[in-house]
Scaffold this motif. Structure first.
Motif, PDB file in Angstrom:
ATOM      1  N   ARG A  82       0.405   1.320  12.360  1.00 38.09           N
ATOM      2  CA  ARG A  82      -0.386   0.200  12.858  1.00 38.09           C
ATOM      3  C   ARG A  82       0.573  -0.658  13.578  1.00 38.09           C
ATOM      4  NH1 ARG A  82      -3.944  -1.134   7.833  1.00 38.09           N
ATOM      5  NH2 ARG A  82      -3.296   1.049   7.565  1.00 38.09           N
ATOM      6  N   ASP A  83       1.702  -1.161  13.054  1.00 41.19           N
ATOM      7  CA  ASP A  83       2.371  -2.298  13.369  1.00 41.19           C
ATOM      8  C   ASP A  83       2.943  -2.409  14.982  1.00 41.19           C
ATOM      9  OD1 ASP A  83       2.393  -3.940  11.181  1.00 41.19           O
ATOM     10  OD2 ASP A  83       3.456  -1.925  10.110  1.00 41.19           O
ATOM     11  N   ASN A  84       3.534  -1.206  15.310  1.00 44.12           N
ATOM     12  CA  ASN A  84       4.133  -0.849  16.624  1.00 44.12           C
ATOM     13  C   ASN A  84       3.506   0.374  17.329  1.00 44.12           C
ATOM     14  OD1 ASN A  84       5.786   0.543  15.378  1.00 44.12           O
ATOM     15  ND2 ASN A  84       7.379  -1.122  15.335  1.00 44.12           N
ATOM     16  N   GLY A  85       3.046   1.260  16.531  1.00 41.46           N
ATOM     17  CA  GLY A  85       2.775   2.675  17.341  1.00 41.46           C
ATOM     18  C   GLY A  85       4.038   3.671  17.309  1.00 41.46           C
ATOM     19  N   LEU A  86       5.059   3.243  16.830  1.00 40.20           N
ATOM     20  CA  LEU A  86       6.212   3.829  16.849  1.00 40.20           C
ATOM     21  C   LEU A  86       6.924   4.171  15.283  1.00 40.20           C
ATOM     22  CD1 LEU A  86       8.413   5.564  18.492  1.00 40.20           C
ATOM     23  CD2 LEU A  86       9.644   3.415  18.463  1.00 40.20           C
ATOM     24  N   TYR A  87       7.132   3.085  14.683  1.00 43.97           N
ATOM     25  CA  TYR A  87       7.886   3.213  13.250  1.00 43.97           C
ATOM     26  C   TYR A  87       6.700   3.362  12.240  1.00 43.97           C
ATOM     27  CZ  TYR A  87      11.948   2.103  15.547  1.00 43.97           C
ATOM     28  OH  TYR A  87      13.225   1.863  16.509  1.00 43.97           O
ATOM     29  N   THR A  88       6.821   4.168  11.372  1.00 43.79           N
ATOM     30  CA  THR A  88       5.769   4.380   9.956  1.00 43.79           C
ATOM     31  C   THR A  88       6.339   3.239   9.077  1.00 43.79           C
ATOM     32  OG1 THR A  88       6.916   6.186   9.418  1.00 43.79           O
ATOM     33  CG2 THR A  88       4.941   6.421  10.235  1.00 43.79           C
ATOM     34  N   GLN A  89       5.515   2.663   8.633  1.00 50.63           N
ATOM     35  CA  GLN A  89       5.773   1.648   7.682  1.00 50.63           C
ATOM     36  C   GLN A  89       5.038   1.915   6.376  1.00 50.63           C
ATOM     37  OE1 GLN A  89       8.023  -0.902   7.885  1.00 50.63           O
ATOM     38  NE2 GLN A  89       8.430  -0.786   9.949  1.00 50.63           N
ATOM     39  N   LEU A  90       5.230   1.248   5.213  1.00 51.73           N
ATOM     40  CA  LEU A  90       4.531   1.500   3.970  1.00 51.73           C
ATOM     41  C   LEU A  90       3.399   0.583   3.959  1.00 51.73           C
ATOM     42  CD1 LEU A  90       7.368   3.004   1.339  1.00 51.73           C
ATOM     43  CD2 LEU A  90       5.869   4.094   3.191  1.00 51.73           C
ATOM     44  N   TYR A  91       2.260   1.047   3.578  1.00 51.14           N
ATOM     45  CA  TYR A  91       1.176   0.125   3.130  1.00 51.14           C
ATOM     46  C   TYR A  91       0.600   0.404   1.605  1.00 51.14           C
ATOM     47  CZ  TYR A  91       0.791  -2.242   7.448  1.00 51.14           C
ATOM     48  OH  TYR A  91       1.102  -3.051   8.516  1.00 51.14           O
ATOM     49  N   LEU A  92       0.125  -0.371   0.941  1.00 49.20           N
ATOM     50  CA  LEU A  92      -0.412  -0.302  -0.276  1.00 49.20           C
ATOM     51  C   LEU A  92      -2.014  -0.719  -0.245  1.00 49.20           C
ATOM     52  CD1 LEU A  92       2.910  -1.423  -0.775  1.00 49.20           C
ATOM     53  CD2 LEU A  92       2.135  -0.432  -3.092  1.00 49.20           C
ATOM     54  N   ALA A  93      -2.675  -0.176  -0.981  1.00 47.57           N
ATOM     55  CA  ALA A  93      -4.145  -0.609  -1.219  1.00 47.57           C
ATOM     56  C   ALA A  93      -4.743  -0.187  -2.513  1.00 47.57           C
ATOM     57  CB  ALA A  93      -4.884   0.319  -0.020  1.00 47.57           C
ATOM     58  N   HIS A  94      -5.493  -1.394  -2.857  1.00 48.03           N
ATOM     59  CA  HIS A  94      -6.244  -1.343  -4.271  1.00 48.03           C
ATOM     60  C   HIS A  94      -7.475  -0.498  -4.044  1.00 48.03           C
ATOM     61  CE1 HIS A  94      -9.060  -2.729  -7.415  1.00 48.03           C
ATOM     62  NE2 HIS A  94      -7.871  -2.436  -8.293  1.00 48.03           N
ATOM     63  N   VAL A  95      -7.609   0.420  -5.399  1.00 44.23           N
ATOM     64  CA  VAL A  95      -8.719   1.398  -5.202  1.00 44.23           C
ATOM     65  C   VAL A  95      -9.404   1.076  -6.671  1.00 44.23           C
ATOM     66  CG1 VAL A  95      -9.690   3.637  -5.289  1.00 44.23           C
ATOM     67  CG2 VAL A  95      -7.367   3.235  -3.945  1.00 44.23           C
ATOM     68  N   ASP A  96     -10.918   0.983  -6.383  1.00 39.35           N
ATOM     69  CA  ASP A  96     -11.482   0.561  -7.455  1.00 39.35           C
ATOM     70  C   ASP A  96     -12.246   1.710  -8.406  1.00 39.35           C
ATOM     71  OD1 ASP A  96     -13.880   1.455  -6.512  1.00 39.35           O
ATOM     72  OD2 ASP A  96     -14.459  -0.838  -5.961  1.00 39.35           O
ATOM     73  N   ALA A  97     -12.731   1.566  -9.568  1.00 40.46           N
ATOM     74  CA  ALA A  97     -12.998   2.959 -10.232  1.00 40.46           C
ATOM     75  C   ALA A  97     -14.008   3.691  -9.457  1.00 40.46           C
ATOM     76  CB  ALA A  97     -13.890   2.409 -11.400  1.00 40.46           C
ATOM     77  N   ASP A  98     -14.656   3.046  -8.545  1.00 40.61           N
ATOM     78  CA  ASP A  98     -15.630   4.023  -7.586  1.00 40.61           C
ATOM     79  C   ASP A  98     -14.952   4.772  -6.579  1.00 40.61           C
ATOM     80  OD1 ASP A  98     -17.661   3.773  -9.340  1.00 40.61           O
ATOM     81  OD2 ASP A  98     -18.259   1.650  -8.437  1.00 40.61           O
ATOM     82  N   GLY A  99     -13.712   4.455  -6.076  1.00 40.62           N
ATOM     83  CA  GLY A  99     -12.969   4.733  -5.086  1.00 40.62           C
ATOM     84  C   GLY A  99     -13.071   3.974  -3.682  1.00 40.62           C
ATOM     85  N   LYS A 100     -13.478   2.686  -3.960  1.00 35.70           N
ATOM     86  CA  LYS A 100     -13.395   1.916  -2.787  1.00 35.70           C
ATOM     87  C   LYS A 100     -12.313   1.099  -2.667  1.00 35.70           C
ATOM     88  CE  LYS A 100     -17.938   3.251  -2.625  1.00 35.70           C
ATOM     89  NZ  LYS A 100     -18.323   4.491  -1.556  1.00 35.70           N
TER      90      LYS A 100
END
Length: 486
Positions: free
Chosen positions: A411-429
């Motif tokens: 998403r940052d520049n379309g060329l390099y893959t970067q690492l992203y982290l995301a929180h997931v709650d008990a219901d998978g949201k």
């Protein structure tokens, strides 16, 4: 003359002075506005992307403790104070106020934004990942690295320069435990490395009877068996900027490796001639083996857009490494003309995370690829809208407490893959994802020439005698494997 000197001094101050108040949010990179983070994560340093910005002043505050302040060409927060502030506000939010001095000497103070601090800890020491040039045409310089998530410390696990620039990939630990590790090497010194019980074995790169290598591994939770795929993989290159590389298999099967007996088991349920089977993954209780499967065609390259994978599963017997039918379809993506790959069950057994793309099994160059979730209790499936982007979001793994995911994104520049982290709650949201923090993100964005690849969480630092392993890799000796067909 005195008036001019006063004006120059006012323009050069590094504190907001007669600032204009703006109702707009600041333009910052990485985009940390409204993200959810774990307490104790490394500071979310950022910079302003406005062309006329020459200095910034940032204040971070909450309902508890003292405010945190930083100013300079980018926001560089004190690590100890950042850790204290985020831990004090676990389950709450902190407010970030950004002021920018423009190159005309004028200040603007922007509307504050929130960063949410989850009550769910990360529960992991750090990450492991591969760094690789983004083209994938040649091996070049690459390596497997580990990164502490509470600070910015990155150290190599293995690098390919000492072993004649072999391609190294598919490094996998057992449920984030570095005591059990496997990775594959391609090239003249090809091998599959298996570390277990304090010992490291170097297996032959290709079993002669099998005719292929052992890639895309996943450990059975009990630690005796490892599921691999064995693939005849090819690359083709597009002339379109948004789809540079197409990676496809014209043959792919799932095999089970017994680490006790050095036996490779090829089960007829997982090596069907008219099917392509890929990306194995065990359920956390070890009773199921998940994988993706597609119809095989006579000319995969000519028909690659028509190759659509479903996610399937089969019962697994941990006593002898056998599988038992019937094969169940878990995600029927092919019925909608889509392709679902890389199944990963949450460690609590509740949710299945996968990548959905238009076709094929290698979605990291497909801009339409997104992360999807399936609730294994209700059967509901949905895209991770808060975490996904307009570019490729793919290769993913869970934290051991099933509350955080790490994945790659272009998403940052379309060329390099970067690492992203995301929180997931008990219901998978999921909450809005945040990019892996860097000490100096502006410098990182200018100078980093590598893509992050195949990330996973690590419960603690992996300690490996790399020099001894390099020596053994360059030697000819390999542990043989025996193929057993069922």
């Amino acid at each position: 003359m005195l008036w001019l000197l006063v004006m120059l001094l006012a323009a050069c101050t590094d504190k907001p002075h007669n600032a204009t108040l703006s109702q707009e949010l600041p333009h910052i990179a990485p985009d940390y506005i409204g993200v959810t983070i774990p307490p104790g994560i490394a500071p979310l340093n950022f910079y302003c992307t406005d062309d006329d910005a020459e200095w910034m002043d940032v204040c971070v505050s909450g309902s508890k403790g003292e405010a945190l302040h930083a100013n300079g060409s980018y926001a560089d927060f004190d690590m100890g104070a950042w850790h204290e502030l985020t831990r004090q506000h676990a389950g709450d939010s902190i407010s970030v106020t950004v002021s920018i001095r423009h190159n005309n000497g004028q200040w603007t103070t922007y509307r504050p934004f929130a960063i949410y601090v989850s009550a769910d800890s990360l529960g992991q020491w750090g990450l492991t990942y591969r760094l690789i040039p983004p083209g994938y045409e040649t091996y070049g310089n690459m390596g497997i690295y580990q990164r502490c998530l509470s600070n910015f410390e990155e150290t190599p696990i293995l690098e390919n320069k000492p072993i004649e620039r072999q391609c190294m990939n598919c490094h996998t630990t057992n449920a984030t435990n570095p005591d059990q590790l496997t990775l594959h090497l391609r090239g003249s010194h090809g091998a599959t490395i298996v570390g277990k019980g304090g010992k490291t074995e170097i297996l032959e790169g290709r079993n002669a009877q099998l005719g292929g290598g052992m890639v895309y591994p996943y450990w059975h939770p009990q630690g005796r068996f490892i599921a691999y795929s064995t693939n005849a993989t090819h690359q083709r290159f597009h002339q379109r900027a948004d789809r540079r590389v197409e990676v496809y298999d014209d043959k792919a099967d799932i095999i089970i490796y017994d680490t006790d007996s050095h036996t490779i088991m090829a089960d007829s349920l997982l090596t069907r001639q008219q099917r392509l089977e890929n990306f194995p993954a065990f359920s956390p209780d070890g009773q199921w083996l998940y994988f993706c499967s597609a119809d095989s065609t006579d000319s995969i390259w000519k028909n690659y857009r028509n190759v659509h994978y479903d996610i399937c599963r089969v019962h697994f017997n941990a006593d002898d490494g056998s599988t038992e039918g019937p094969i169940e379809t878990v995600v029927a993506a092919s019925q909608a003309g889509r392709s679902a790959v890389m199944p990963r069950m949450s460690y609590d057994g509740r949710h299945l995370l996968f990548t959905l793309a238009d076709y094929g099994c290698f979605p990291i160059w497909h801009p339409e690829s997104d992360l999807w979730m399936k609730d294994m209790k209700s059967g509901e499936e949905w895209p991770l809208k808060e975490a996904n982007s307009n570019d490729a979001d793919s290769f993913h793994n869970w934290s051991l407490n099933s509350r955080w995911v790490v994945f790659t994104s272009r998403r940052d520049n379309g060329l390099y893959t970067q690492l992203y982290l995301a929180h997931v709650d008990a219901d998978g949201k999921t909450a809005k994802a945040f990019r892996l923090p860097q000490k100096n993100p502006a410098e990182f964005d200018r100078e980093c020439l590598f893509s992050y690849n195949t990330p996973d969480f690590a419960s603690r630092r992996l300690r490996l005698n790399s020099q001894e392993l390099y020596r053994r890799i360059l030697e000819e000796g390999r542990t043989g494997t025996t193929l057993k067909r069922r």
